[in-house]
Design an enzyme around this catalytic site. Structure first.
Site, mmCIF file in Angstrom:
data_model
loop_
_atom_site.group_PDB
_atom_site.id
_atom_site.type_symbol
_atom_site.label_atom_id
_atom_site.label_comp_id
_atom_site.label_asym_id
_atom_site.label_seq_id
_atom_site.Cartn_x
_atom_site.Cartn_y
_atom_site.Cartn_z
ATOM 1 N N GLY A 42 0.862 -1.180 0.000
ATOM 2 C CA GLY A 42 0.000 0.000 0.000
ATOM 3 C C GLY A 42 0.891 1.220 0.000
ATOM 4 N N THR A 43 1.136 1.775 1.167
ATOM 5 C CA THR A 43 2.356 2.544 1.390
ATOM 6 C C THR A 43 2.326 4.039 1.158
ATOM 7 O OG1 THR A 43 3.695 0.646 0.859
ATOM 8 C CG2 THR A 43 4.790 2.706 0.751
#
EC number: 3.4.25.1
Length: 237
Positions: A42-43
């Protein structure tokens, strides 16, 4: 069309020109199957340059298809060079394989030449591997320091390499970019850059479901790389 015979000491002309020296991309398994079933980071990952070095900050969350939190304590920044670090963005397996490959090639260069690879050369190598390899959906940040100064690069999935004073990649990049655009200036100290990077990651976690669960902060200088994880953002400020 006839094929040239394989001669002793002659490089295979059919080989992938972007392959690492220590292995073949044909021997590596690309992430397979439905993309929603692949563990992704995701991040939000951030890289900021200063006169004293580079600051990299990332969140800690990994998810399955962005809908289920599969891990709350992923270290998304790794040292790959005596004075450089790389973030994990995209599929976890692809990013981890990419980091291992790049670190091995960097180590091999240093053993053979007796000195570390320059950061610009390391960025070029990273772009070549991203373009030619089976690393599924990665978009990391490379930050490092060498004789020419502090450097931050974003590496796109097609192998594009772009250097900037600061950059953001990942699903929370729109929110984090706004914070950096508002607060970044050329005279940031390392401490100010750390504070700004942490605040930008925190802002992203407030709106991006793929980011969250704490922050890792890496400080990169000519003396090396220091990486510290914080379970809450208050402890990192």
């Amino acid at each position: 069309m006839s094929k040239f015979p394989d001669l002793p000491g002659m490089k295979n002309l059919d080989a992938n020109p972007y392959e690492p020296e220590l292995a073949s991309f044909d021997d590596m398994d690309a992430d397979a199957g439905d993309g929603d079933a692949v563990a992704k980071t995701g991040t939000t990952t951030i890289g900021i340059t200063t006169d004293g070095g580079v600051v990299i900050a990332t969140d800690m969350r990994a998810s399955l298809g962005g809908r289920f939190v599969s891990n709350k304590s992923v270290q998304k920044v790794e040292q790959i060079h005596p004075s450089a670090a790389l973030t994990l963005v995209g599929s976890v397996g692809g990013a981890q394989s990419f980091i291992r490959t790049l670190r091995s090639e960097s180590d091999l260069y240093e053993v053979r030449r007796g000195e570390p690879m320059s950061i610009s050369a390391l960025a070029t190598l990273a772009g070549n591997f991203a373009r030619g390899g089976p690393f599924f959906a990665i978009n990391p940040i490379l930050g490092g320091v060498d004789e020419e100064g502090s450097h931050v690069y974003s590496i796109d999935p097609a192998g594009g390499v772009m250097e900037d004073d600061y950059t953001v990649t990942g699903s929370g990049m729109q929110v984090a970019h706004g914070k950096l655009e508002d607060r970044y200036h050329d005279d940031l100290s390392m401490e100010e850059a750390e504070e700004l990077a942490v605040e930008a990651v925190y802002a992203a976690t407030e709106r991006d479901t793929g980011s969250g669960n704490g922050v890792y902060v890496a400080t990169v200088t000519g003396d090396g790389v220091d990486i510290t994880g914080y379970d809450d953002f208050e402890g990192a400020r």
